[in-house]
Design a protein around this motif. Structure first.
Motif, PDB file in Angstrom:
ATOM      1  N   UNK A   1      19.180  57.494  23.000  1.00  0.00           N
ATOM      2  CA  UNK A   1      19.887  58.549  21.892  1.00  0.00           C
ATOM      3  C   UNK A   1      21.130  59.040  22.678  1.00  0.00           C
ATOM      4  N   UNK A   2      21.181  58.979  24.072  1.00  0.00           N
ATOM      5  CA  UNK A   2      22.296  59.716  24.792  1.00  0.00           C
ATOM      6  C   UNK A   2      22.434  61.185  24.512  1.00  0.00           C
ATOM      7  N   UNK A   3      21.108  61.821  24.269  1.00  0.00           N
ATOM      8  CA  UNK A   3      21.250  63.392  24.184  1.00  0.00           C
ATOM      9  C   UNK A   3      21.656  63.874  22.840  1.00  0.00           C
ATOM     10  N   UNK A   4      21.627  62.954  21.964  1.00  0.00           N
ATOM     11  CA  UNK A   4      22.033  63.401  20.557  1.00  0.00           C
ATOM     12  C   UNK A   4      20.942  64.146  19.987  1.00  0.00           C
ATOM     13  N   UNK A   5      21.137  65.074  19.122  1.00  0.00           N
ATOM     14  CA  UNK A   5      20.091  65.697  18.234  1.00  0.00           C
ATOM     15  C   UNK A   5      19.677  64.888  17.103  1.00  0.00           C
ATOM     16  N   UNK A   6      18.361  64.884  17.048  1.00  0.00           N
ATOM     17  CA  UNK A   6      17.843  63.764  15.950  1.00  0.00           C
ATOM     18  C   UNK A   6      17.070  64.965  15.286  1.00  0.00           C
ATOM     19  N   UNK A   7      17.408  64.986  13.603  1.00  0.00           N
ATOM     20  CA  UNK A   7      16.846  65.728  12.696  1.00  0.00           C
ATOM     21  C   UNK A   7      16.250  65.029  11.416  1.00  0.00           C
ATOM     22  N   UNK A   8      15.291  65.336  10.849  1.00  0.00           N
ATOM     23  CA  UNK A   8      15.036  64.612   9.706  1.00  0.00           C
ATOM     24  C   UNK A   8      16.259  64.267   8.562  1.00  0.00           C
ATOM     25  N   UNK A   9      15.998  63.312   7.861  1.00  0.00           N
ATOM     26  CA  UNK A   9      17.091  62.991   7.075  1.00  0.00           C
ATOM     27  C   UNK A   9      17.118  64.167   5.944  1.00  0.00           C
ATOM     28  N   UNK A  10      18.447  64.430   5.870  1.00  0.00           N
ATOM     29  CA  UNK A  10      18.658  65.783   4.776  1.00  0.00           C
ATOM     30  C   UNK A  10      18.678  65.246   3.240  1.00  0.00           C
ATOM     31  N   UNK A  11      18.394  65.897   2.577  1.00  0.00           N
ATOM     32  CA  UNK A  11      18.165  65.590   1.140  1.00  0.00           C
ATOM     33  C   UNK A  11      18.940  66.699   0.351  1.00  0.00           C
ATOM     34  N   UNK A  12      19.720  66.307  -0.552  1.00  0.00           N
ATOM     35  CA  UNK A  12      20.378  67.082  -1.486  1.00  0.00           C
ATOM     36  C   UNK A  12      19.886  67.046  -2.797  1.00  0.00           C
TER      37      UNK A  12
ATOM     38  N   UNK B   1      16.910  77.646   6.265  1.00  0.00           N
ATOM     39  CA  UNK B   1      18.020  76.851   5.561  1.00  0.00           C
ATOM     40  C   UNK B   1      17.592  75.074   5.941  1.00  0.00           C
ATOM     41  N   UNK B   2      17.413  74.941   6.895  1.00  0.00           N
ATOM     42  CA  UNK B   2      17.171  73.328   7.126  1.00  0.00           C
ATOM     43  C   UNK B   2      15.714  73.063   6.208  1.00  0.00           C
ATOM     44  N   UNK B   3      14.767  73.997   6.060  1.00  0.00           N
ATOM     45  CA  UNK B   3      13.674  73.780   5.017  1.00  0.00           C
ATOM     46  C   UNK B   3      14.359  73.404   3.963  1.00  0.00           C
ATOM     47  N   UNK B   4      15.292  74.075   3.208  1.00  0.00           N
ATOM     48  CA  UNK B   4      15.735  73.744   1.840  1.00  0.00           C
ATOM     49  C   UNK B   4      16.241  72.147   1.877  1.00  0.00           C
ATOM     50  N   UNK B   5      16.785  71.832   2.805  1.00  0.00           N
ATOM     51  CA  UNK B   5      17.288  70.459   2.500  1.00  0.00           C
ATOM     52  C   UNK B   5      16.469  69.356   3.280  1.00  0.00           C
ATOM     53  N   UNK B   6      15.163  69.628   3.624  1.00  0.00           N
ATOM     54  CA  UNK B   6      14.137  68.850   3.961  1.00  0.00           C
ATOM     55  C   UNK B   6      12.865  68.887   3.224  1.00  0.00           C
ATOM     56  N   UNK B   7      12.084  69.802   3.730  1.00  0.00           N
ATOM     57  CA  UNK B   7      10.687  70.018   3.272  1.00  0.00           C
ATOM     58  C   UNK B   7      10.681  70.466   1.928  1.00  0.00           C
ATOM     59  N   UNK B   8      11.523  71.385   1.597  1.00  0.00           N
ATOM     60  CA  UNK B   8      11.772  72.173   0.104  1.00  0.00           C
ATOM     61  C   UNK B   8      12.132  70.915  -0.887  1.00  0.00           C
ATOM     62  N   UNK B   9      13.248  70.153  -0.349  1.00  0.00           N
ATOM     63  CA  UNK B   9      13.752  69.340  -1.436  1.00  0.00           C
ATOM     64  C   UNK B   9      12.793  68.167  -1.519  1.00  0.00           C
TER      65      UNK B   9
ATOM     66  N   UNK C   1      24.198  74.292   5.015  1.00  0.00           N
ATOM     67  CA  UNK C   1      23.237  75.023   5.980  1.00  0.00           C
ATOM     68  C   UNK C   1      24.064  76.275   6.543  1.00  0.00           C
ATOM     69  N   UNK C   2      25.456  76.222   6.674  1.00  0.00           N
ATOM     70  CA  UNK C   2      26.245  77.166   7.141  1.00  0.00           C
ATOM     71  C   UNK C   2      26.386  78.269   6.265  1.00  0.00           C
ATOM     72  N   UNK C   3      26.515  77.932   4.939  1.00  0.00           N
ATOM     73  CA  UNK C   3      26.640  79.115   4.048  1.00  0.00           C
ATOM     74  C   UNK C   3      25.405  79.687   3.892  1.00  0.00           C
ATOM     75  N   UNK C   4      24.109  79.051   3.858  1.00  0.00           N
ATOM     76  CA  UNK C   4      22.946  79.936   3.934  1.00  0.00           C
ATOM     77  C   UNK C   4      22.806  80.577   4.853  1.00  0.00           C
ATOM     78  N   UNK C   5      23.159  80.249   6.088  1.00  0.00           N
ATOM     79  CA  UNK C   5      22.915  81.209   7.394  1.00  0.00           C
ATOM     80  C   UNK C   5      23.777  82.236   7.490  1.00  0.00           C
ATOM     81  N   UNK C   6      25.228  82.093   7.169  1.00  0.00           N
ATOM     82  CA  UNK C   6      26.184  82.846   7.432  1.00  0.00           C
ATOM     83  C   UNK C   6      26.555  83.959   6.173  1.00  0.00           C
ATOM     84  N   UNK C   7      26.518  83.281   4.967  1.00  0.00           N
ATOM     85  CA  UNK C   7      27.218  83.690   3.667  1.00  0.00           C
ATOM     86  C   UNK C   7      28.496  84.003   4.114  1.00  0.00           C
TER      87      UNK C   7
END
Length: 576
Positions: free
Chosen positions: A99-110, A513-521, A485-491
């Motif tokens: 992965x060469x140091x990349x960040x791995x996240x759950x797939x995001x859900x709209x 915020x991440x939960x909204x677009x992963x577990x929550x969705x 994610x940015x809008x939810x965290x910073x407004x």
């Protein structure tokens, strides 16, 4: 960039969109789509387990953040999560990806978008961000000069951004085209700006009455100005030329491929008519869905009645699940169509539009619940939200349907006393964080200070224990989930305004915020046991991102760059 030395050719056929109807294969947008499709063709198919290591991995477990350095998957599902190098040394995976140091996240859900509308928007006049009526008309004229379409279609104008903040007029579009009809949807999809030819084809003139739940804007002489709000748009829509199932499937595929490039592995398609269902089924039968789709049937399309009668459609691999319906209770705030309990602060005497009578709204909610479908009702204004919650309260009891996890789409302007009702009834608030930052410059004028207390109140809903899901409402807003994610965290908007954030007491944490677009969705789609987090037994839906979402400055979250998107263990997008 992630090494791809272990990937093999996969036999997927991604149709390239036609060059007609406004498609420009040399445009940056189309190049990105084609790149995504080509990368998907070289997606990874494992003959044994695959280990992706040297990553900065994050997932949520019921809202709690967990970190890891490697993940193993085989075929479609995750087989192991390794917290450190010592642990993944035990893996016997036959294929390994650095992965060469990349960040791995759950797939995001709209959790709320309009896939067909987005696909069409990518092939029509783009008016998002245009700064005046004249500039919009110029863009229409330029598009018309290069297109032989019988109708000139477009989307994205927003009069709130224009110097006079007034709705536009048909005369501007008449200058662009007098022989072909022009129809341009407002950015929220709740108003339509048309030229005289379109009004003529729709049979709308000074004698045409406003339909129930709609408004024909008129000048001092009573003549239609060319702007139609909510149900008044239907007469023009009925005059649109027919679109084939194959063409609809192309629109859907174009949109889904583009969504994958933003890190989305699933989307909930709000208001799917019967033709769109058929088009999705065509793509599913060809195993040609780039990402997952959770469909909401348009309850007002009579051709969907057969699907309602047959019951929810749940695919074995959850690539195409259709087990919900979409109903709209009111319009949008920007066009003053959102139904308010009291007058708009900037237009006394105007309270917005209820799109359906009480009897009709209750009927559709009831018949969908009786058929075993989740009910997802659009409600923006406080009156509309109260009305929907009232009907839910009585009908959930009548049908004993709390387990269906009914939703309020937008949940945007709430009476404070309505906020606890979501948890009390087990109703999900499906919200779009970028609506707050897009509306911040006009919401105060529309609502006044007192009603802002319950407006865009994501933190208040969470504090009340509400189950929530996050989305964008694309193409109303940009579909990039990192914008949300940015809008939810910073407004704040992407220019860091206002200082400290708009209604800053409603900011939420990065984890929330991440939960909204992963577990929550995922929960909002009855899929929380298979997607939405990274754990053994879950589908290998994940993304690789250049930046560290949890360590980067919060003001830069929207600039996150997706390197790769994987769905069910197959790479469907790789950055060029």
């Amino acid at each position: 960039m992630v090494s791809r030395s272990t990937t093999r050719l996969v036999n997927l056929v991604y149709p390239i969109p036609e060059t007609k109807a406004g498609f420009n294969l040399e445009s940056p947008t189309m190049k990105k789509i084609l790149t995504a499709c080509l990368c998907a063709t070289f997606s990874s198919v494992a003959t044994g387990a695959t280990l992706i290591h040297n990553i900065n991995g994050y997932t949520l477990n019921n809202g709690e953040l967990e970190r890891f350095q490697a993940m193993e998957f085989e075929d479609e599902k995750i087989t192991a999560i390794y917290p450190d190098e010592k642990a993944f040394a035990k893996s016997d995976a036959t294929q390994r990806i650095d992965g060469e140091g990349a960040t791995l996240l759950p797939g995001l859900i709209d959790a709320h978008g309009h896939v067909g509308g987005y696909g069409k928007a990518l092939s029509s006049v783009q008016l998002t961000g245009v700064e005046s009526e004249a500039a919009a008309a110029e863009r229409v004229a330029a598009f018309a000069a290069d297109s032989d379409n019988p109708w000139i279609m477009g989307r994205g104008w927003n009069q709130v951004l224009w110097p006079d903040k007034q709705f536009p007029f048909k005369q501007s579009l008449d200058e662009a085209s007098t022989t072909r009809p022009v129809a341009l949807f407002r950015i929220d999809g709740h108003a339509l700006w048309v030229n005289s030819r379109a009004l003529e084809l729709a049979g709308i003139d000074a004698t045409t009455p406003d339909p129930e739940g709609g408004q024909i804007l008129r000048d001092a002489a009573g003549q239609p100005t060319g702007v139609l709000v909510d149900n008044a748009m239907n007469a023009v829509k009925a005059a649109f030329p027919p679109v084939t199932d194959t063409r609809t499937a192309q629109y859907l595929h174009t949109a889904l491929s583009q969504l994958a490039s933003y890190g989305l592995t699933s989307t909930h398609d709000a208001r799917v008519d019967a033709q769109t269902v058929r088009a999705y089924q065509l793509l599913a039968d060809e195993q040609n869905l780039p990402i997952r789709v959770y469909g909401m049937l348009d309850v007002l399309d009579p051709k969907n009645d057969g699907y309602l009668q047959d019951g929810p459609m749940i695919a074995p691999g959850h690539m195409l699940d259709i087990r919900s319906v979409k109903i709209s209770a009111d319009g949008a705030l920007g066009s003053r169509g959102a139904a308010l309990a009291a007058d708009y602060s900037d237009q006394p005497g105007q309270k917005g539009l209820l799109l359906l009578s009480d009897q009709t709204l209750k009927h559709h909610i009831s018949r969908a619940m009786a058929a075993g479908y989740q009910v997802n009702t659009h409600a923006i204004g406080d009156l509309a939200n109260t009305r929907v919650l009232d009907f839910y309260e009585s009908l959930i009891k009548e049908h004993d349907s709390a387990a269906l996890r009914h939703r309020v789409e937008h949940s945007q302007i709430l009476r404070v006393e309505d906020i606890p009702r979501f948890k009390q009834m087990g109703v999900i608030a499906s919200i779009q964080p970028t609506h707050a930052t897009s509306d911040k410059n006009m919401a105060g004028n529309r609502l006044g200070k007192q009603r802002l207390v319950g407006a865009y109140a994501w933190k208040s809903l969470l504090n009340a224990g509400t189950k929530m899901a996050g989305g964008s409402d694309f193409p109303v807003e940009h579909p990039n989930p990192f914008y949300g994610l940015h809008a939810a965290v910073t407004r704040q908007s992407q220019d860091d305004k206002p200082v400290g954030g708009w209604l800053p007491e409603q900011k939420i944490s990065r984890e929330q915020a991440l939960s909204l677009f992963t577990e929550g969705a995922a929960y909002a789609a009855h899929q929380e046991t298979v997607i939405g987090r990274l754990a053994p037994g879950y589908y290998a839906d994940f993304i690789l991102v250049e930046q560290d979402y949890f360590a980067m400055p919060e003001k830069a979250i929207w600039e996150s760059k997706v390197l790769e998107t994987w769905v069910a263990g197959k790479r469907v997008y790789a950055a060029p």
